[in-house]
Scaffold this motif. Structure first.
Motif, short mmCIF file in Angstrom:
data_model
loop_
_atom_site.label_atom_id
_atom_site.label_comp_id
_atom_site.label_asym_id
_atom_site.label_seq_id
_atom_site.Cartn_x
_atom_site.Cartn_y
_atom_site.Cartn_z
N GLY A 128 0.83 -1.21 0.00
CA GLY A 128 0.00 0.00 0.00
C GLY A 128 0.86 1.25 0.00
N ASP A 165 1.57 -1.52 -4.75
CA ASP A 165 0.17 -1.05 -4.66
C ASP A 165 -0.61 -1.60 -5.83
N LYS A 166 -1.82 -2.05 -5.57
CA LYS A 166 -2.63 -2.64 -6.65
C LYS A 166 -3.19 -1.59 -7.60
N ASP A 183 -0.86 -6.58 -7.08
CA ASP A 183 -1.78 -7.01 -6.03
C ASP A 183 -1.12 -8.05 -5.14
N THR A 226 -1.18 -2.33 4.82
CA THR A 226 -2.12 -1.22 5.00
C THR A 226 -3.48 -1.49 4.35
N GLY A 227 -3.69 -2.73 3.89
CA GLY A 227 -4.98 -3.08 3.30
C GLY A 227 -5.99 -3.51 4.34
N LYS A 228 -7.05 -4.18 3.92
CA LYS A 228 -8.12 -4.60 4.82
C LYS A 228 -7.65 -5.75 5.72
N GLU A 261 -9.33 -9.11 5.09
CA GLU A 261 -8.85 -9.80 3.90
C GLU A 261 -7.51 -10.49 4.17
N GLU A 287 -13.97 0.63 -3.59
CA GLU A 287 -12.93 1.08 -2.66
C GLU A 287 -13.55 1.31 -1.28
#
Length: 372
Positions: free
Chosen positions: A9, A32-33, A217, A235-237, A240, A318
């Motif tokens: 991220g 970063d995706k 990703d 820093t993502g969900k 997940e 998002e």
């Protein structure tokens, strides 16, 4: 291991961490995706205007160390956040201050305004018959009374959360700023502004000299990415990351309807909230007012606006805001407990911590971290 840190991220948390770690000699890779760096603070140039692609971002803080740090990367301007509320075509200054009360009731002294508010608060407290507010509506009525609630809070809040105020918990609105002075400055912080040249300048400065990859990703090839670095900054969900072991957390998201207009000045302000329920969007952002002032506004012949529509998050969208109700808070705490058992993973930011953060506290948190 090719790297000391893999940073998943390229938003403000990831970029600030990469800045600090790389200057301590750590080998960092940021992925970063999205097709760009910067996360939600990313800006796109349109008609010579820096457009905040993922919503308005206004940096504000009272922490001098944080302010000096970001200004060391890129100087910030003097933008002051002074939003306006539009209710049925009438304009009201925010936050609630003497300008608002004059526009609402025609009162011109703080005593007159205080008496109006207190009378309406007492009416709301009488309705509770000595009980505590059980929902957002009751809480707001006991804080500011019916007139302000009905015109400036109710419709906007219900659009933002997608639920009636009577179904929202009271704690969401425990405090409402009420100022008995003519002051439209939304924030009480000592410092506020926008990076001169836009937020991309800030992110580029933080990531200067750091290896980065976009359109990448983490979850598309997780086994590979977990093997390239000694530690991961994620820093993502958070749900997940743990394969939704306890179920999915809920979020609110925002849809942006962007327009370029053949006028140099559409609404005269960066932020105008639309507080009646019948207007489907929550606010209109006119981006040039974040960085152009006075005659500069008219030196650029066109303008760019974004209408913001708040909605429930679904997979593929998002995620923007955590929904801090009882169910989600309990679920998030279960995931945080799992995170404690991952000594080689640092979870940071809104999504990874399932907490609402402004930008300055994110920077402050990273500046205080011990990087090994």
């Amino acid at each position: 291991m090719m790297y000391d840190y893999l940073i998943v991220g390229a938003g403000l948390f990831g970029a600030t961490f990469a800045y600090r770690a790389s200057r301590q000699g750590k080998r960092c890779l940021v992925i970063d995706k999205r097709p760009h760096l910067g996360g939600n603070v990313y800006c796109e140039q349109v008609e010579g205007i820096n457009v905040h692609k993922y919503g308005a971002h206004i940096f504000h803080t009272s922490n001098q160390e944080v302010w000096q740090f970001v200004n060391h990367i890129v100087p910030f301007n003097r933008y002051t956040n002074s939003p306006v509320a539009n209710y049925q075509g009438r304009l009201y200054n925010l936050p609630f201050n003497m300008n608002t009360f004059y526009q609402m009731w025609g009162v011109i002294t703080p005593d007159e305004a205080q008496r109006m508010i207190e009378a309406q608060k007492q009416e709301a407290q009488h309705q509770l018959n000595g009980g505590e507010p059980s929902n957002l509506e009751e809480q707001a009525l006991t804080l500011v009374g019916r007139d302000i609630y009905e015109k400036l809070i109710k419709g906007y809040t219900e659009k933002q959360w997608g639920r009636p105020c009577k179904e929202l918990p009271a704690f969401i609105i425990k405090r409402l700023p009420v100022r008995m002075v003519f002051d439209n400055n939304y924030f009480n912080d000592s410092y506020q502004g926008i990076p001169i040249g836009g937020y991309n300048k800030l992110i580029d400065g933080l990531l200067e000299g750091v290896e980065t990859r976009t359109n990448t990703d983490f979850f598309a090839d997780r086994n590979y990415w977990e093997g390239v670095a000694e530690k991961i900054v994620f820093t993502g969900k958070i749900d997940e990351f743990f394969d939704y072991r306890f179920g999915q957390l809920e979020y609110r998201t925002v849809n942006f309807e962007q327009q370029t207009l053949d006028t140099p000045n559409y609404q005269g302000n960066a932020v105008v909230n639309y507080t009646e329920a019948q207007v489907p969007y929550t606010r209109i952002i006119e981006h040039k007012h974040f960085e152009m002032f006075g005659q500069q506004v008219y030196d650029v012949p066109r303008t760019v606006i974004s209408r913001e529509y708040s909605m429930e998050w679904k997979p593929g969208m998002e995620p923007y805001y955590p929904i801090n109700d009882e169910r989600n808070n309990q679920l998030a705490e279960q995931y945080r407990q799992l995170a404690h058992d991952c000594p080689n993973v640092i979870f940071g930011g809104r999504l990874a911590e399932y907490r609402y953060y402004d930008m300055a506290p994110i920077v402050e948190k990273v500046l205080k971290m011990k990087i090994e």
